[in-house]
Design a protein around this motif. Structure first.
Motif, short mmCIF file in Angstrom:
data_model
loop_
_atom_site.label_atom_id
_atom_site.label_comp_id
_atom_site.label_asym_id
_atom_site.label_seq_id
_atom_site.Cartn_x
_atom_site.Cartn_y
_atom_site.Cartn_z
N UNK A 70 0.81 -1.21 0.00
CA UNK A 70 0.00 0.00 0.00
C UNK A 70 0.85 1.27 0.00
N UNK A 71 1.92 1.27 0.79
CA UNK A 71 2.76 2.46 0.87
C UNK A 71 3.35 2.85 -0.46
N UNK A 72 3.87 1.89 -1.20
CA UNK A 72 4.44 2.18 -2.51
C UNK A 72 3.40 2.67 -3.49
N UNK A 73 2.21 2.06 -3.46
CA UNK A 73 1.13 2.50 -4.37
C UNK A 73 0.76 3.95 -4.07
N UNK A 74 0.58 4.27 -2.79
CA UNK A 74 0.21 5.63 -2.40
C UNK A 74 1.29 6.62 -2.82
N UNK A 75 2.55 6.26 -2.58
CA UNK A 75 3.66 7.16 -2.93
C UNK A 75 3.69 7.47 -4.42
N UNK A 76 3.64 6.44 -5.25
CA UNK A 76 3.77 6.66 -6.69
C UNK A 76 2.54 7.32 -7.30
N UNK A 77 1.35 6.95 -6.84
CA UNK A 77 0.17 7.64 -7.35
C UNK A 77 0.15 9.10 -6.89
N UNK A 78 0.67 9.36 -5.68
CA UNK A 78 0.76 10.74 -5.22
C UNK A 78 1.72 11.56 -6.06
N UNK A 79 2.87 10.98 -6.41
CA UNK A 79 3.84 11.69 -7.25
C UNK A 79 3.25 11.95 -8.63
N UNK A 80 2.60 10.93 -9.18
CA UNK A 80 2.04 11.07 -10.54
C UNK A 80 0.93 12.12 -10.58
N UNK A 81 0.01 12.08 -9.62
CA UNK A 81 -1.15 12.97 -9.66
C UNK A 81 -0.87 14.35 -9.08
N UNK A 82 0.30 14.56 -8.47
CA UNK A 82 0.61 15.89 -7.93
C UNK A 82 0.61 16.94 -9.04
N UNK A 83 0.91 16.53 -10.27
CA UNK A 83 0.90 17.49 -11.38
C UNK A 83 -0.50 18.04 -11.62
#
Length: 490
Positions: A70-83
């Motif tokens: 879960x942590x990795x999924x949250x991190x990468x989706x957060x980085x991607x959608x921050x734009x």
């Protein structure tokens, strides 16, 4: 919200240098497909990382990759959608009237008080809207949860739909249709929450929009710039470097040195591996065909919506937003349900062919092609078209000789956005592809799942290089486009 909001405030309100390059780099995680983002971060950590082994920093064999779960999924989706948050908040900051800021300053408020009591409250709707976009986009994300969640036993609705459909085929269409409706309801709940939050405060303003504040960072500017570029290095440069390192080794898990470095992986995926070379052709044809077709539709549709103010076409414009707002899995299941039976009169079916993917792309990305053209028509002067009409030119002649040449730059920008988004698309394609109709996104995912990690990395690096080339070429059009048409314009 934290990452995108911070970058939007720094870019929109301070005197940072090299903002165009900074914005371009910050937008890359959004333009790079989710499955490639997941692969690059997987290859950055873990005991088999070619980059870490080359640097002598790899953890001991058998150490689990910290990104799985879960942590990795949250991190990468957060980085991607921050734009998405960045784009929405930056637009909101640009729309704040300077008169309100000047009034607060005249009353004795300092810059930080103006920021806290005027700028941020007025920009709050944009922040909420960007967060809602990030939520809806994450709900339908397949690539990141599939590569980071399935190995860890973490299932989300898009991956569950894929697993059910891949395991049982069309026999479970009723079950996956229910699941896709559930995905759509969750996305709708996020949008409804956004509307409720926005309705609680009235932040309508009057006055000319302008850059509300211009903070001079002074002696802090080098440190703030270094921090921004450090974040860019961590979320973009280092993961891509790990991906490149993996693509250059002969065997996954080997360090990158003179004995292991090779270009054979690239030659294999381009010249030898049939599925990969076929996927390149399919993706180029699908993305190019969708871009060309949607540009041809977008120009006359925007003309009637903006200059002729057709009420019927305004309704169609709103309907065009729906497939892009819905999660991709919902559209894919709907497409299957519509086209699984033979077409009337033709006695032919699109299901199981590459054409069903094209139809889904046309529906999903019409909004992407239409938005820049509509924005362009709002800034274009209709006098030339009116003069042609007074001279007796018919609609078709005016479209061909006046309207299309005037709208060509923004239409090209819309076509580029469609091409970039569809070239490596996975969420829709993974549910619609069949043998002989593979796309690049499907091939990358399949190669990684089958253990051909170095080949998946090579395909991913080629895809990222193509995306960068297209983005840089599109940037050459920036001077002829209205502000904001290209999302990476500063």
């Amino acid at each position: 919200m934290a990452l995108g909001g911070a970058f939007a405030l720094l870019v929109g309100l301070t005197d940072l240098r090299r903002k165009p390059v900074l914005v371009f780099c910050f937008m890359l995680p959004l333009m790079i497909p989710p499955q490639i983002t997941a692969l690059s971060w997987i290859h950055l950590f873990g005991p088999s990382s070619a980059l870490l082994k080359t640097l002598g920093m790899a953890p001991p064999p058998g150490t689990p990759n910290p990104l799985y779960g879960r942590g990795g999924i949250i991190l990468l989706m957060g980085i991607e959608q921050s734009a998405l948050v960045f784009l929405a908040l930056r637009a909101g900051l640009r729309a704040i009237p300077r008169e309100l800021v000047e009034a607060a300053q005249a009353a004795g408020a300092g810059r930080w008080r103006v920021l806290a009591t005027v700028v941020l409250p007025l920009a709050a709707p944009s922040l909420i809207a960007g967060s809602a976009l990030a939520f809806v986009s994450s709900i339908g994300n397949f690539g990141i949860p599939a590569l980071l969640g399935i190995p860890a036993g973490i299932t989300v609705l898009p991956t569950l739909i894929y697993q059910r459909l891949a395991g049982f085929g069309p026999a479970v269409l009723s079950d996956v249709a229910v699941l896709s409706v559930l995905v759509g309801l969750i996305a709708f709940a996020g949008v409804a929450l956004q509307g409720w939050l926005l309705s609680r405060r009235d932040v309508r303003t009057a006055g000319a929009s302008a850059r509300p504040l211009d903070y001079r960072l002074g002696t802090l500017r080098p440190a703030v710039e270094a921090a921004c570029w450090l974040v860019i290095a961590m979320i973009v440069v280092v993961p891509l470097a790990a991906l490149v390192a993996t693509s250059l080794v002969r065997v996954y898990g080997a360090p990158l040195d003179a004995a292991s470095v090779t270009l054979a992986n690239y030659l294999h995926v381009l010249l030898v591996h049939d599925a990969t070379s076929r996927a390149f052709r399919n993706s180029i044809l699908l993305a190019g065909g969708a871009s060309a077709a949607l540009v041809c539709v977008a120009v006359p549709l925007a003309y009637f919506v903006v200059w002729r103010r057709s009420r019927v076409l305004r309704v169609l414009n709103l309907l065009a937003e729906l497939p892009y707002a819905l999660p991709g899995v919902v559209l894919a299941i709907a497409t299957i349900l519509v086209f699984i039976r033979p077409l009337p009169l033709l006695d032919a079916t699109l299901y199981g062919t590459v054409w069903i993917i094209l139809v889904a792309y046309l529906a999903r990305f019409l909004s992407l092609a239409l938005r820049p053209v509509i924005a362009g028509f709002h800034t274009l002067e209709p006098a030339m078209e009116e003069a042609a009409q007074m001279c007796g030119a018919g609609l078709i002649h005016r479209l061909r000789t006046v309207i299309v040449p005037m709208a060509a730059p923004v239409a090209a920008a819309g076509g580029i956005l469609v091409f970039l988004t569809s070239f490596n698309e996975l969420t829709v394609s993974i549910l619609l592809w069949s043998s002989g109709a593979e796309t690049l996104g499907v091939v990358v995912y399949s190669l990684e799942e089958s253990g051909s990690t170095v080949l998946a990395a090579a395909v991913s690096v080629i895809s990222v290089a193509a995306i960068l080339a297209i983005m840089l070429a599109a940037s050459l059009l920036a001077r002829r486009l209205p502000p904001g048409v290209l999302p990476w314009q500063a």
